[in-house]
Scaffold this motif. Structure first.
Motif, PDB file in Angstrom:
ATOM      1  N   ILE A  17     -10.815 -12.813   5.256  1.00  0.00           N
ATOM      2  CA  ILE A  17      -9.859 -11.848   4.706  1.00  0.00           C
ATOM      3  C   ILE A  17      -8.464 -12.172   5.214  1.00  0.00           C
ATOM      4  O   ILE A  17      -8.296 -12.860   6.219  1.00  0.00           O
ATOM      5  N   ASP A  18      -7.463 -11.673   4.494  1.00  0.00           N
ATOM      6  CA  ASP A  18      -6.071 -11.908   4.851  1.00  0.00           C
ATOM      7  C   ASP A  18      -5.406 -10.564   5.131  1.00  0.00           C
ATOM      8  O   ASP A  18      -4.814  -9.955   4.233  1.00  0.00           O
ATOM      9  N   MET A  19      -5.536 -10.093   6.384  1.00  0.00           N
ATOM     10  CA  MET A  19      -4.943  -8.800   6.734  1.00  0.00           C
ATOM     11  C   MET A  19      -3.423  -8.817   6.603  1.00  0.00           C
ATOM     12  O   MET A  19      -2.815  -7.797   6.298  1.00  0.00           O
ATOM     13  N   ALA A  20      -2.799  -9.986   6.792  1.00  0.00           N
ATOM     14  CA  ALA A  20      -1.339 -10.075   6.666  1.00  0.00           C
ATOM     15  C   ALA A  20      -0.890  -9.795   5.230  1.00  0.00           C
ATOM     16  O   ALA A  20       0.223  -9.331   5.009  1.00  0.00           O
ATOM     17  N   ALA A  21      -1.764 -10.069   4.264  1.00  0.00           N
ATOM     18  CA  ALA A  21      -1.427  -9.837   2.854  1.00  0.00           C
ATOM     19  C   ALA A  21      -1.975  -8.509   2.339  1.00  0.00           C
ATOM     20  O   ALA A  21      -1.867  -8.226   1.146  1.00  0.00           O
ATOM     21  N   ALA A  22      -2.554  -7.694   3.223  1.00  0.00           N
ATOM     22  CA  ALA A  22      -3.094  -6.399   2.799  1.00  0.00           C
ATOM     23  C   ALA A  22      -1.971  -5.530   2.235  1.00  0.00           C
ATOM     24  O   ALA A  22      -0.833  -5.573   2.708  1.00  0.00           O
ATOM     25  N   HIS A  23      -2.312  -4.774   1.210  1.00  0.00           N
ATOM     26  CA  HIS A  23      -1.336  -3.906   0.541  1.00  0.00           C
ATOM     27  C   HIS A  23      -1.703  -2.450   0.792  1.00  0.00           C
ATOM     28  O   HIS A  23      -2.772  -1.996   0.368  1.00  0.00           O
ATOM     29  N   ALA A  24      -0.841  -1.744   1.489  1.00  0.00           N
ATOM     30  CA  ALA A  24      -1.051  -0.319   1.739  1.00  0.00           C
ATOM     31  C   ALA A  24      -0.551   0.466   0.541  1.00  0.00           C
ATOM     32  O   ALA A  24       0.654   0.535   0.291  1.00  0.00           O
ATOM     33  N   VAL A  25      -1.464   1.024  -0.217  1.00  0.00           N
ATOM     34  CA  VAL A  25      -1.097   1.829  -1.379  1.00  0.00           C
ATOM     35  C   VAL A  25      -0.527   3.162  -0.912  1.00  0.00           C
ATOM     36  O   VAL A  25       0.400   3.690  -1.502  1.00  0.00           O
TER      37      VAL A  25
END
Length: 120
Positions: A17-25
């Motif tokens: 997974i890429d937590m750095a690219a996670a998007h917080a809606v």
């Protein structure tokens, strides 16, 4: 009373997974929504093995009562070239400290949390 749910191990799934690219809606009526990209991985079982392709994600929802809902959708390809789509949903109970440890990429003691999922 605890029901014993019968189940059969199909495969072991390892995700990158890429937590750095996670998007917080942000906040929704059902909790705080976060979309975490899945960039790859692998799966292997007695009758099934292959690669997790980029393009999947976990549409995570954190409820106010501390429950984390999991909604993962993944494109897969078997070692013999068959394209598959996997969706699984569930919930994680472990408290804020366990969620923070997961966010740091730490392995958790299996006795320190409860995870229930079902695949579709």
């Amino acid at each position: 009373m605890t029901a014993d749910l019968s189940h059969q191990h199909l495969m072991t799934l390892k995700l990158t997974i890429d937590m750095a690219a996670a998007h917080a809606v942000g906040e929704t009526p059902e909790g705080s929504r976060l979309i975490v990209p899945v960039t790859g991985g692998s799966f292997e079982g007695q009758r099934l093995a292959g690669t997790v392709l980029p393009g999947g994600a976990d549409w995570v929802r954190h409820r106010a009562d501390g429950v984390m809902h999991i909604d993962v959708r993944l494109p897969l390809v078997t070692d013999d070239g068959v394209a598959l789509y996997l969706r699984y949903q569930g919930r994680f109970l472990g408290g804020a400290d366990k969620l923070a440890a997961l966010g740091r990429g730490e392995r958790l003691d299996p006795d320190s949390y409860s995870l229930v999922i079902s695949a579709q």
